[in-house]
Design a protein around this motif. Sequence first.
Motif, PDB file in Angstrom:
ATOM      1  N   LYS A  49       0.808  -1.219   0.000  1.00 11.92           N
ATOM      2  CA  LYS A  49       0.000   0.000   0.000  1.00 11.92           C
ATOM      3  C   LYS A  49       0.842   1.271   0.000  1.00 11.92           C
ATOM      4  CE  LYS A  49      -3.903  -2.248   2.281  1.00 11.92           C
ATOM      5  NZ  LYS A  49      -4.796  -2.287   3.463  1.00 11.92           N
ATOM      6  N   ASN A  50       2.018   1.229   0.598  1.00 10.60           N
ATOM      7  CA  ASN A  50       2.886   2.414   0.659  1.00 10.60           C
ATOM      8  C   ASN A  50       4.070   2.256  -0.284  1.00 10.60           C
ATOM      9  OD1 ASN A  50       1.336   3.685   2.744  1.00 10.60           O
ATOM     10  ND2 ASN A  50       2.243   2.226   4.195  1.00 10.60           N
ATOM     11  N   PRO A  55       9.374   1.175  -1.033  1.00  9.40           N
ATOM     12  CA  PRO A  55       9.398   0.181  -2.112  1.00  9.40           C
ATOM     13  C   PRO A  55      10.143  -1.101  -1.754  1.00  9.40           C
ATOM     14  CG  PRO A  55      11.036   1.857  -2.531  1.00  9.40           C
ATOM     15  CD  PRO A  55      10.292   2.295  -1.292  1.00  9.40           C
ATOM     16  N   ASP A  56      10.870  -1.097  -0.630  1.00  8.51           N
ATOM     17  CA  ASP A  56      11.749  -2.227  -0.308  1.00  8.51           C
ATOM     18  C   ASP A  56      11.032  -3.581  -0.267  1.00  8.51           C
ATOM     19  OD1 ASP A  56      13.817  -0.473  -0.231  1.00  8.51           O
ATOM     20  OD2 ASP A  56      14.007  -0.421   1.949  1.00  8.51           O
ATOM     21  N   ALA A  82      -2.454   3.265 -13.201  1.00  8.98           N
ATOM     22  CA  ALA A  82      -1.610   4.001 -12.259  1.00  8.98           C
ATOM     23  C   ALA A  82      -0.804   3.051 -11.380  1.00  8.98           C
ATOM     24  CB  ALA A  82      -2.466   4.926 -11.399  1.00  8.98           C
ATOM     25  N   LEU A  83      -1.421   1.966 -10.946  1.00  4.58           N
ATOM     26  CA  LEU A  83      -0.710   0.998 -10.107  1.00  4.58           C
ATOM     27  C   LEU A  83       0.441   0.351 -10.869  1.00  4.58           C
ATOM     28  CD1 LEU A  83      -3.810  -0.673  -8.427  1.00  4.58           C
ATOM     29  CD2 LEU A  83      -2.030   0.616  -7.233  1.00  4.58           C
ATOM     30  N   SER A  84       0.198  -0.002 -12.119  1.00  4.46           N
ATOM     31  CA  SER A  84       1.232  -0.655 -12.925  1.00  4.46           C
ATOM     32  C   SER A  84       2.382   0.296 -13.220  1.00  4.46           C
ATOM     33  CB  SER A  84       0.620  -1.174 -14.233  1.00  4.46           C
ATOM     34  OG  SER A  84      -0.415  -2.105 -13.979  1.00  4.46           O
ATOM     35  N   LYS A  89       7.954   2.480 -12.214  1.00  2.00           N
ATOM     36  CA  LYS A  89       8.794   3.585 -11.750  1.00  2.00           C
ATOM     37  C   LYS A  89       9.635   3.196 -10.538  1.00  2.00           C
ATOM     38  CE  LYS A  89       6.047   7.503 -13.424  1.00  2.00           C
ATOM     39  NZ  LYS A  89       5.242   8.690 -13.023  1.00  2.00           N
ATOM     40  N   VAL A  90       9.075   2.363  -9.684  1.00  2.00           N
ATOM     41  CA  VAL A  90       9.799   1.946  -8.482  1.00  2.00           C
ATOM     42  C   VAL A  90      10.895   0.936  -8.809  1.00  2.00           C
ATOM     43  CG1 VAL A  90       9.547   0.533  -6.399  1.00  2.00           C
ATOM     44  CG2 VAL A  90       8.026   2.466  -6.780  1.00  2.00           C
ATOM     45  N   LEU A  91      10.590  -0.024  -9.682  1.00  2.00           N
ATOM     46  CA  LEU A  91      11.519  -1.128  -9.908  1.00  2.00           C
ATOM     47  C   LEU A  91      12.600  -0.827 -10.941  1.00  2.00           C
ATOM     48  CD1 LEU A  91       9.146  -4.239  -9.824  1.00  2.00           C
ATOM     49  CD2 LEU A  91      10.644  -3.379  -8.020  1.00  2.00           C
TER      50      LEU A  91
END
Length: 204
Positions: A49-50, A55-56, A82-84, A89-91
């Motif tokens: 959720k966060n 992102p860890d 948006a979730l995808s 962006k995080v990975l």
Amino acid sequence: MLAVRAEDTQPVCQYVKEGFNLAYVNDSDVGLKTDLITINPTQIQREFKNLKKNPDPLVKRVSVYGNASLAMPAFAYTFCTALSVSVLKVLHPVRPQQPVVFFNPTYLRTLDRFWKSRGLKEVRLSSGFILISTALELCENVHVYGFWPFGNDLQDNPVPYHYYDQLSPHRYMHAMPEEFVRLLQLHSKGALTLHLQPCSSDNF
């Protein structure tokens, strides 16, 4: 774990093992190797959720798959996009060797219409059924393990929907028994090999 093993003379199909919905891998009959993992956007909502602030947990979760690609239905529904994108962006900065890829929405619509025209009535094809269909288009030899839509196995032992959590199948979205019937039909025609017995390490 639902797994699809595809072997062929084509480079893309020489050996592909697909895992689904961030399934955990271990040294049991689940196996240790995978080349493609799907991520359901609802999993990101539920378990991470966060994601932007922390992102860890997701980075750690996907790192166990090595360089396996991560596939998401980014355009299946509006909320998925948006979730995808947030996962991408995080990975990407921390795991560029592990690509995040999005299903082509036109392909998914075409696949959905194909199966509906053949009597498969469900709101949305399951991730497993989508990738089995894709493997059949690309590869000559397709082996399917772990696709079992019933609450008990052939020896009447209880079988969870996912071996790694307590979720039940979404009966409104998917018609897993109907998908299973189609796989049995494909198996009987020699289009794929459907494995229903417990797997050994030789399978993976």
